[in-house]
Design an enzyme around this catalytic site. Structure first.
Site, PDB file in Angstrom:
ATOM      1  N   HIS A 128      -1.507   3.483   8.396  1.00  0.00           N
ATOM      2  CA  HIS A 128      -2.726   2.836   7.905  1.00  0.00           C
ATOM      3  C   HIS A 128      -3.051   1.667   8.824  1.00  0.00           C
ATOM      4  O   HIS A 128      -2.156   0.895   9.197  1.00  0.00           O
ATOM      5  CB  HIS A 128      -2.531   2.334   6.471  1.00  0.00           C
ATOM      6  CG  HIS A 128      -3.574   1.342   6.051  1.00  0.00           C
ATOM      7  ND1 HIS A 128      -4.929   1.612   6.107  1.00  0.00           N
ATOM      8  CD2 HIS A 128      -3.474   0.067   5.598  1.00  0.00           C
ATOM      9  CE1 HIS A 128      -5.604   0.553   5.697  1.00  0.00           C
ATOM     10  NE2 HIS A 128      -4.745  -0.398   5.387  1.00  0.00           N
ATOM     11  N   HIS A 172      -6.633  -0.985  10.480  1.00  0.00           N
ATOM     12  CA  HIS A 172      -8.006  -1.457  10.307  1.00  0.00           C
ATOM     13  C   HIS A 172      -8.699  -1.438  11.679  1.00  0.00           C
ATOM     14  O   HIS A 172      -9.108  -2.493  12.188  1.00  0.00           O
ATOM     15  CB  HIS A 172      -8.039  -2.877   9.748  1.00  0.00           C
ATOM     16  CG  HIS A 172      -7.356  -3.042   8.423  1.00  0.00           C
ATOM     17  ND1 HIS A 172      -7.065  -4.281   7.878  1.00  0.00           N
ATOM     18  CD2 HIS A 172      -6.922  -2.140   7.522  1.00  0.00           C
ATOM     19  CE1 HIS A 172      -6.479  -4.133   6.697  1.00  0.00           C
ATOM     20  NE2 HIS A 172      -6.358  -2.832   6.466  1.00  0.00           N
ATOM     21  N   GLU A 220       0.808  -1.213   0.000  1.00  0.00           N
ATOM     22  CA  GLU A 220       0.000   0.000   0.000  1.00  0.00           C
ATOM     23  C   GLU A 220       0.849   1.274   0.000  1.00  0.00           C
ATOM     24  O   GLU A 220       0.359   2.344   0.390  1.00  0.00           O
ATOM     25  CB  GLU A 220      -0.924  -0.018   1.217  1.00  0.00           C
ATOM     26  CG  GLU A 220      -1.681  -1.327   1.273  1.00  0.00           C
ATOM     27  CD  GLU A 220      -3.049  -1.223   1.866  1.00  0.00           C
ATOM     28  OE1 GLU A 220      -3.976  -0.962   1.100  1.00  0.00           O
ATOM     29  OE2 GLU A 220      -3.158  -1.388   3.077  1.00  0.00           O
ATOM     30  N   HIS A 231     -12.546  -0.973   3.859  1.00  0.00           N
ATOM     31  CA  HIS A 231     -11.115  -1.252   3.954  1.00  0.00           C
ATOM     32  C   HIS A 231     -10.543  -0.878   5.327  1.00  0.00           C
ATOM     33  O   HIS A 231     -10.201  -1.758   6.116  1.00  0.00           O
ATOM     34  CB  HIS A 231     -10.407  -0.508   2.808  1.00  0.00           C
ATOM     35  CG  HIS A 231      -8.931  -0.710   2.760  1.00  0.00           C
ATOM     36  ND1 HIS A 231      -8.137  -0.178   1.779  1.00  0.00           N
ATOM     37  CD2 HIS A 231      -8.072  -1.371   3.579  1.00  0.00           C
ATOM     38  CE1 HIS A 231      -6.885  -0.521   1.971  1.00  0.00           C
ATOM     39  NE2 HIS A 231      -6.828  -1.235   3.068  1.00  0.00           N
TER      40      HIS A 231
HETATM   41  P1  13P Z   1       0.893  -4.733   3.618  1.00  0.00           P
HETATM   42  O1  13P Z   1       1.263  -5.920   4.485  1.00  0.00           O
HETATM   43  O2  13P Z   1       1.261  -4.984   2.184  1.00  0.00           O
HETATM   44  O3  13P Z   1       1.457  -3.462   4.166  1.00  0.00           O
HETATM   45  O4  13P Z   1      -0.691  -4.613   3.639  1.00  0.00           O
HETATM   46  C1  13P Z   1      -1.359  -4.597   4.859  1.00  0.00           C
HETATM   47  C2  13P Z   1      -2.763  -4.075   4.755  1.00  0.00           C
HETATM   48  O5  13P Z   1      -3.205  -3.411   5.656  1.00  0.00           O
HETATM   49  C3  13P Z   1      -3.600  -4.399   3.601  1.00  0.00           C
HETATM   50  O6  13P Z   1      -4.791  -3.622   3.656  1.00  0.00           O
END
Ligand code: 13P
Length: 223
Positions: free
Chosen positions: A95, A97, A76, A158
């Site tokens: 980033h 979740h 990402e 996401h």
């Molecule tokens: P990466 O491991 O490639 O950084 O991706 C993690 C992620 O949060 C996918 O949405």
């Protein structure tokens, strides 16, 4: 000014914190900082953010092309690149979740109602970017129009991306988004929301402008 090694250690530290606080699971999430030479120090793909070592991190140039590191960079990295490119004031991107905020993103709901004074002062509002597959240039394009005015953005179906002048601020913005999402969810459970008036919001925006200007000065070491 931090050394590259200090930035590496800081990413490892905040990666652990992201994992410990439940803002990511398994190999979710990615973190980066902008280095003094303009390159970006980023987490590798497919590793738990709770188990990183400083040497696992990857350096990419301002377009996201790998400069050094034994591992492959986060899938990402484009999302990080688009934020650094349009915000000279940003020194770090996170980033994750976070479950409640990502629930809002999966329900197609922005966190943009004026429910809490503190949020208006710290983040303003948290908009929702339209869905595009993770890691694609299309996702970076969906974020682009929102980046200039927001330090936290929900990505539909996401997760969340936050930024700040430094990693601790970008990380804390992520905690703040999740905390606000929990509060907003409670208002849904109670079946009632009582948003602040436009007049109150205007006053809080003034405080936000003052607060951001002061923080910018402190971040630049000119206080
Ligand atoms: P990466 O491991 O490639 O950084 O991706 C993690 C992620 O949060 C996918 O949405």
């Amino acid at each position: 000014m931090k050394t590259e090694q200090q930035h590496r250690e800081e990413i490892v530290r905040f990666g652990k914190l992201l994992h410990q606080t439940g803002l990511v699971a398994a190999t979710d999430g990615n973190l980066s900082v902008r280095l003094e030479d303009g390159n970006i120090l980023c987490t590798p793909t497919l590793m738990s953010k709770g188990l990183l070592e400083p040497q696992d991190l990857v350096i990419v140039d301002q377009r996201g092309n790998k400069v050094s590191g034994a591992r492959d960079v986060s899938s990402e990295v484009n999302m990080h690149v688009v934020i650094y490119r349009s915000r000279r004031d940003v020194g770090a991107v996170v980033h994750a979740h976070p479950p409640t905020a990502t629930g809002y993103a999966a329900a197609g709901l922005a966190l943009d109602r004026a429910l809490c004074s503190e949020i208006i002062v710290t983040l303003g509002s948290v908009p929702l970017a339209s869905y595009e597959p993770p890691g694609t240039p299309e996702l970076a394009e969906a974020l682009a129009p929102l980046v200039a005015d927001h330090d936290a953005i929900l990505m539909a179906n996401h997760g969340v991306v936050t930024c700040g002048p430094d990693l601790i601020t970008a990380y804390m913005n992520m905690e703040t988004v999740e905390h606000f999402a929990k509060i907003a969810l409670v208002t849904h459970l109670l079946g009632k929301q009582q948003p602040l008036s436009d007049q109150h919001v205007d006053k809080l925006r003034e405080i936000r402008t003052k607060y951001r200007t002061q923080n910018h000065v402190v971040a630049q070491g000119k206080d």
